[in-house]
Enzyme design. Structure first.
Site, short mmCIF file in Angstrom:
data_model
loop_
_atom_site.label_atom_id
_atom_site.label_comp_id
_atom_site.label_asym_id
_atom_site.label_seq_id
_atom_site.Cartn_x
_atom_site.Cartn_y
_atom_site.Cartn_z
N LYS A 1 0.83 -1.21 0.00
CA LYS A 1 0.00 0.00 0.00
C LYS A 1 0.86 1.26 0.00
CE LYS A 1 -4.22 1.62 0.48
NZ LYS A 1 -3.87 2.64 -0.52
N SER B 1 -7.34 4.66 4.68
CA SER B 1 -7.32 3.90 3.43
C SER B 1 -7.66 2.44 3.70
CB SER B 1 -5.93 3.95 2.78
OG SER B 1 -5.79 5.12 2.01
N LYS C 1 5.06 2.52 -3.06
CA LYS C 1 4.90 3.93 -3.43
C LYS C 1 5.09 4.06 -4.93
CE LYS C 1 4.45 7.86 -1.10
NZ LYS C 1 3.80 7.95 0.21
N LYS D 1 5.34 2.39 8.37
CA LYS D 1 4.13 3.12 8.75
C LYS D 1 2.95 2.16 8.97
CE LYS D 1 3.69 6.86 6.26
NZ LYS D 1 3.24 7.88 5.27
N1 GLU Z 1 0.20 8.82 0.54
C1 GLU Z 1 -0.18 8.60 1.87
C2 GLU Z 1 1.02 8.25 2.74
O1 GLU Z 1 2.13 8.54 2.40
C3 GLU Z 1 -1.33 7.59 1.98
C4 GLU Z 1 -1.01 6.19 1.57
C5 GLU Z 1 -2.23 5.29 1.49
O2 GLU Z 1 -3.31 5.67 1.93
O3 GLU Z 1 -2.08 4.18 0.96
O4 GLU Z 1 0.89 7.74 3.81
#
Ligand code: GLU
Length: 473
Positions: free
Chosen positions: A72, A365, A108, A96
């Protein structure tokens, strides 16, 4: 910000911070390497015809880990995007997700593009073409790799991605779960837009629930009346600043943006400023605050809480020693470099690290993904049932006591939870529990001396456990 020659790159910074935690944990070299290495990186180059001319676009999707699936993480659209940055951000997603117990791997993506140079139709064409590449190469599906918004992308792009995937895989009953951060009427969830900023607020609130931690940051009391400088009034910064000032009594004394900084000791009204930016495209000429062109210098101004909510590498070897904030909350990914982190730790500045502080986005999310694969809105089954039960309890109390329950009290116990209530409650719970886990590590592990290392140690222990339990295949 000019990069100093002896300053590590963003990617090296993340790796050094992770290494520090792995050393503190005494993690064996094999497991450490398995956790650190990036599983796969796809680079694509594809042509799109724009205004009669063929343009070639370059993009990446890095899958850092697959110990949990799907992997994710957001997709950013930025002219400076590069593979190193994407890999570092993918790694951050792994840590994270683990820290907030979101059962996903880390990934990413990025596309080299300045979205401001293209109109809506062109961006749609480019996004759909990029999606096609990702799906065809196995880097996008509800079960394996699920993107989300990031810098330069939002709900609109996510809706195009979902629609493109649906056309490619109409047989996939879960097609809508191939991406999160969608508009609510296209399978999104209430509260996703505000989620990262809301998570920052919940993280700060939790910090302030622990008076010993507040004391370590050379503050006392509650959030009410604390001063705060925010860098970046994008989606994350705007929501964090708005909620903290409107709901917790925090005074936003400076807002740093690309074109400079606004300063006001009386506090800046965030919603008014946001409307001003929408209208004029700049923070300049905002009444009741002083404008200065040197935005980056304002990071050094005295305040209780500094929230960098823009980009990476903002607090560096160059300016770290001059930072005057008591608490830094990393709403952006990687705003403090490794060297700066060391300087700030020595100075006694407390840092709530990115992998935890901005995890609200991926947490919601996760809720959206669950909503999509379960094909039902949260609260749909139980809302009326809960309301009825509330009414019955109120009536029972009235019957037993012979007194009337006030209208306000009756309303408060009879109101069933809406999806937004449940999302906020789930996010609040997540941010509270994760902070408690991090501070527990900090308190009980003698090799750990700061919240960032504690955050990584907590997160890496969970990932290591999953490698050790299952083994490598
Ligand atoms: N782009 C956000 C982050 O860096 C959200 C990632 C997501 O919701 O998958 O955490």
């Amino acid at each position: 910000m000019t990069q100093i020659s002896n300053e590590p790159s963003f990617r090296e910074s993340v790796e050094l911070m992770v290494d520090k935690a792995m050393t503190a944990m005494n993690l064996d070299a094999g497991t450490a390497q398995a956790i650190k290495s990036c599983n796969a990186v796809l680079q694509v180059q594809f042509p799109v015809k724009i205004r009669g001319k063929i343009e070639i676009f370059t993009g990446w999707r890095a899958t850092h880990s697959t110990h949990r699936l799907p992997s994710k993480g957001g997709i950013r659209y930025a002219p400076y995007a590069n593979q190193n940055e994407v890999e570092a951000l993918a790694a951050l997603m792994t840590y994270k997700c683990a820290i907030v117990d979101v059962p996903f791997g880390g990934s990413k993506g990025a596309l080299v593009i300045d979205p401001n140079l293209y109109d809506r139709d062109e961006l749609e064409l480019i996004t759909r073409r990029f999606t096609l590449e990702l799906v065809r190469k196995g880097f996008l599906s509800p079960s394996t790799n699920v993107p989300a918004p990031d810098v330069g992308t939002g709900q609109r792009e996510m809706a195009w991605i979902a629609d493109t995937y649906k056309h490619l895989h109409p047989e996939d009953i879960n097609y809508v779960a191939c991406v999160t951060g969608k508009p609510v009427h296209h399978g999104g969830i209430q509260g996703r837009i505000e989620a990262t900023g809301r998570g920052v607020q919940y993280a700060i609130r939790e910090f302030f629930r622990h008076s010993e931690d507040v004391k370590k940051a050379r503050m006392s009391g509650s959030l009410d009346g604390k001063t705060c400088i925010i860098q970046g009034l994008g989606n994350v910064g705007y929501h964090a600043a708005k909620f903290l000032s409107e709901e917790d009594g925090v005074k936003i004394t400076a807002v740093i943006e690309r074109d400079g900084v606004l300063i006001s000791d009386d506090g800046i009204h965030i919603e008014d400023l946001f409307q001003h930016i929408l209208e004029h495209g700049s923070i300049k000429n905002f009444p009741s605050a002083r404008f200065d062109e040197n935005g980056i210098a304002a990071l050094e101004k005295e305040c209780d809480i500094l929230i960098p909510a823009a980009l990476e590498s903002q607090i560096t070897l160059e300016n770290a020693a001059r930072i005057n904030a008591k608490l830094i909350v990393e709403a952006a990914n990687g705003p403090v470099t490794y060297g700066a982190d060391e300087i700030l730790n020595k100075k006694g500045t407390i840092i709530i690290p990115d992998a935890y502080a901005n995890a609200g986005g991926v947490t919601v999310s996760y809720f959206e993904w669950i909503r999509n694969i379960s094909h039902i809105r949260f609260g749909r089954m139980q809302k009326r049932h809960d309301e009825l039960r509330g009414h019955n309890i109120a009536s029972m109390v009235e019957e037993i006591t012979g007194k009337t329950v006030s209208e306000t009290l009756r309303n408060s116990i009879t109101q069933g939870a809406e999806e937004l209530d449940l999302v906020r409650s789930g996010l609040d719970d997540t941010m509270r529990l994760s902070y408690q886990q991090i501070r527990n590590t900090l308190e009980n592990d003698e090799n750990v001396h700061d919240l960032r290392t504690a955050c990584y140690v907590t997160s890496i222990s969970k990932i290591a456990r999953s490698y050790l339990d299952i083994g490598v295949f």
